[in-house]
Design an enzyme around this catalytic site. Structure first.
Site, mmCIF file in Angstrom:
data_model
loop_
_atom_site.group_PDB
_atom_site.id
_atom_site.type_symbol
_atom_site.label_atom_id
_atom_site.label_comp_id
_atom_site.label_asym_id
_atom_site.label_seq_id
_atom_site.Cartn_x
_atom_site.Cartn_y
_atom_site.Cartn_z
ATOM 1 C CB SER A 156 -0.897 0.029 1.248
ATOM 2 O OG SER A 156 -1.577 1.262 1.359
ATOM 3 C CE1 TYR A 171 -4.064 -2.390 4.968
ATOM 4 C CE2 TYR A 171 -3.325 -0.242 4.198
ATOM 5 C CZ TYR A 171 -3.775 -1.526 3.927
ATOM 6 O OH TYR A 171 -3.924 -1.941 2.631
#
Length: 253
Positions: A144, A158
């Site tokens: 990501s 995350y």
């Protein structure tokens, strides 16, 4: 252009979101698929859909919880045997819940780190055993843009988990450099999926646009790619050097 050498593709987390979208794109290219996830009823529905739309392909499914390393170590080689080998494994399964550190949501943050880091590691171990035995394969890890810098709020754990995924991928890439095994790290920007509700920001694209960019990047087999390439390649470069106060604004916090 499609890479015909990657006929047999395993996708984890294939029951929804990016995994489901990639399954549809690769099926349309005529690839054979091994699809795994926890929600087997969704996998079976997807399998029926893909076989009806593309009757020339093979699709096999299996239940897989990436938090269970023993099951991962058993299921991935079993699927490889079923398909006669694996040409590409896409380490996609992950979770996106989380909260600011120290706000009483430690359990949620631990779950993100456990699934996204240890789960990815388990998948890589199993996939690389298959590839090392074959002497070839394409390992793809879905990371990501949130991994580029430390992220605030719901993205903290995350982003940290995906930074670990980047390092894992690079270490494997270095380890097999010059062999028949290719390792690709894909860093999506904001793509509208269920996993990132509450964690979307500027430049969010719809799922179809995101999946199109994702599959095109995977087919190119680069060491690393940001998707969609525009605007996330230049944004990622900026994120590395901008002051943290500006990074917070750019990431929608």
């Amino acid at each position: 252009m499609p890479n015909p050498a990657r006929q047999r593709i395993l996708i984890t987390g294939a029951s929804s979101g990016l995994g489901e979208g990639m399954a549809r794109r690769f099926a349309a290219m005529g690839r054979d698929l091994a699809l795994v996830a926890r929600r087997t009823e969704l996998l079976e529905s997807l399998k029926k859909e893909l076989l009806a739309a593309h009757p020339g392909i093979r699709v096999t499914t299996a239940a897989l919880d990436v938090d269970d390393p023993e099951t991962v170590a058993r299921v991935i080689p079993a699927l490889a045997t079923e398909l006669g080998g694996l040409d590409r494994v896409i380490v996609n399964a992950g979770i996106g819940k989380g909260a600011s550190i120290g706000t009483g949501k430690a359990g949620a943050n631990r779950a993100v780190l456990h699934t996204n880091v240890l789960g990815a590691h388990a998948q890589c171990e199993a996939a690389m055993e298959v590839f090392r035995a074959q002497g070839a394969g394409h390992l793809v890890l879905i990371s990501s843009v949130a991994s580029v810098r430390g992220m605030p709020g719901t993205r903290t754990a995350y982003g940290a988990s995906k930074a670990a995924v980047n390092a894992l991928a690079e270490g494997i890439r270095s380890d097999v450099w010059g062999s028949g095994i290719v390792v690709t790290t894909i860093l999506p920007g904001y793509i509208a999926t269920d996993i990132n509700v509450g964690r979307r920001g500027p430049f969010t694209v719809d799922l179809d646009t995101g999946v199109d960019a994702l599959t095109a990047a995977i087919e190119r087999e680069p060491a690393k790619a940001y998707v969609p390439g525009w605007p996330w390649t230049p944004i990622a470069r900026l994120l590395r050097v901008l002051p943290l106060s500006v990074v917070r604004r750019l990431t929608g916090s």
